[in-house]
Design an enzyme around this catalytic site. Sequence first.
Site, PDB file in Angstrom:
ATOM      1  N   HIS A 216       0.842  -1.211   0.000  1.00  0.00           N
ATOM      2  CA  HIS A 216       0.000   0.000   0.000  1.00  0.00           C
ATOM      3  C   HIS A 216       0.877   1.261   0.000  1.00  0.00           C
ATOM      4  CE1 HIS A 216      -3.762   2.189   1.220  1.00  0.00           C
ATOM      5  NE2 HIS A 216      -2.854   3.056   1.644  1.00  0.00           N
ATOM      6  N   GLU A 217       1.842   1.295   0.928  1.00  0.00           N
ATOM      7  CA  GLU A 217       2.700   2.496   1.028  1.00  0.00           C
ATOM      8  C   GLU A 217       3.614   2.625  -0.190  1.00  0.00           C
ATOM      9  OE1 GLU A 217       1.906   4.661   3.060  1.00  0.00           O
ATOM     10  OE2 GLU A 217       0.650   3.416   4.328  1.00  0.00           O
ATOM     11  N   HIS A 220       1.701   4.344  -2.941  1.00  0.00           N
ATOM     12  CA  HIS A 220       1.704   5.812  -2.824  1.00  0.00           C
ATOM     13  C   HIS A 220       3.011   6.388  -3.368  1.00  0.00           C
ATOM     14  CE1 HIS A 220      -1.945   6.404  -0.624  1.00  0.00           C
ATOM     15  NE2 HIS A 220      -1.579   5.668   0.401  1.00  0.00           N
ATOM     16  N   ASP A 291      -7.280   7.658   3.068  1.00  0.00           N
ATOM     17  CA  ASP A 291      -7.022   8.077   1.681  1.00  0.00           C
ATOM     18  C   ASP A 291      -8.332   8.426   0.982  1.00  0.00           C
ATOM     19  OD1 ASP A 291      -4.460   7.375   2.225  1.00  0.00           O
ATOM     20  OD2 ASP A 291      -4.509   5.468   1.171  1.00  0.00           O
TER      21      ASP A 291
END
Length: 400
Positions: A216-217, A220, A291
């Site tokens: 997930h990170e 980004h 988010d």
Amino acid sequence: LLAKAVAGEAKVPFFSLSGSDFVEMFVGVGASRVRDLFKQAKDKSPAIIFIDEIDAVGRARGKNNFSGSNDERENTLNQLLTEMDGFGTNTHVIVLAATNRADILDKALMRAGRFDRQIYVDLPDIRERKEIFEVHLTPLKKADDLDTEFLAKQTPGFSGADIANVCNEAALIAARKNKTQVERQDFLDAVDRIVGGLEKKNKIVTPEEKRAIAVHEAGHATVSWMLEHAAPLIKVTIVPRGQSLGAAWYLPEERLIVRPNQMLDEMCATMGGRAAEEVVFDTISTGALSDLEKVTRQARAMVTIYGLNDKIGNITYYDSSGQSEYNFSKPYSEETAVLIDKEISALVEGQYKRAIQLLKENKEKLLQLADILIEKEVIFKDDLEAIFGKRPFGEIHTLT
């Protein structure tokens, strides 16, 4: 702080009160306190009166008096208006007041002759932050090579109180590590602590969850690296802090106006986390709540506030006076409400698809980044450069 500085410079008696000191349950007490205050100030004139949080007394009158009774706040406000510019002139008494809700103040209070000047105290810019740092750093034993300009750049959007908090927190962190002076790294840790919350070392995270958070990170980071207008990334971490399981830290530019393509790029970067989960695992999770909240708010602002949508056109439904809070009717018809919902959804979904496309093209690099994240837990800009190469758009230089 401004009021204290003014009083100090003026070298005159200074009366400081907060707006709630006047508001009392007993009828007539507020008005009599205003009279007493001005009487004292007149006796000691020239004098300065400072009323903090004046919106407790100075709220707009009459519109929403649902109680139908003799409203104590209105009487107090009427007395204040009379004292400030009534028949008997209060010579040599200056009134300063502060509030963060200037939009709900009574019109009569804001007219010339009462509060002639309204000074809008905005968040400090980079130069002002540097000077504020220098003020709060004086009592600390700091390292000789500490660069206040660097600290000012690391804290965009921080207020004076936040900066004082950073200095205090940095000193505490240095003391915990038994250092004799506060160093640059302590300040960076303090900024992380204030923005993200305390590190939670004891949070139990299974290996599958850890991998999901890392992907997930990394999503980004990858998407923001590929987009021209997304804010430059400083570091990515999968150490849980506060309520977040991981975070990507950016250093946003200090812009005064924002163009639609800049907003869309930021939205796309925010959707990169969920898009990465979709690309790697073929399924999504609840981890993207903050988010989604951020993106939806931004899309709603584009459509309903800033008039940046083609179908709705150059119309805003924003009310700067703050009076529409109490209205039970919407400023647009049902058909427009449906259109607004569709446009917000189209904006968000469009950026989500764009993020998925970007990540599919760079899937190997995304997985490589996620693996490094799992191993190191915190990665910096240099690690991203090692995988992706230099950012394709070069560094954006802001004038300071």
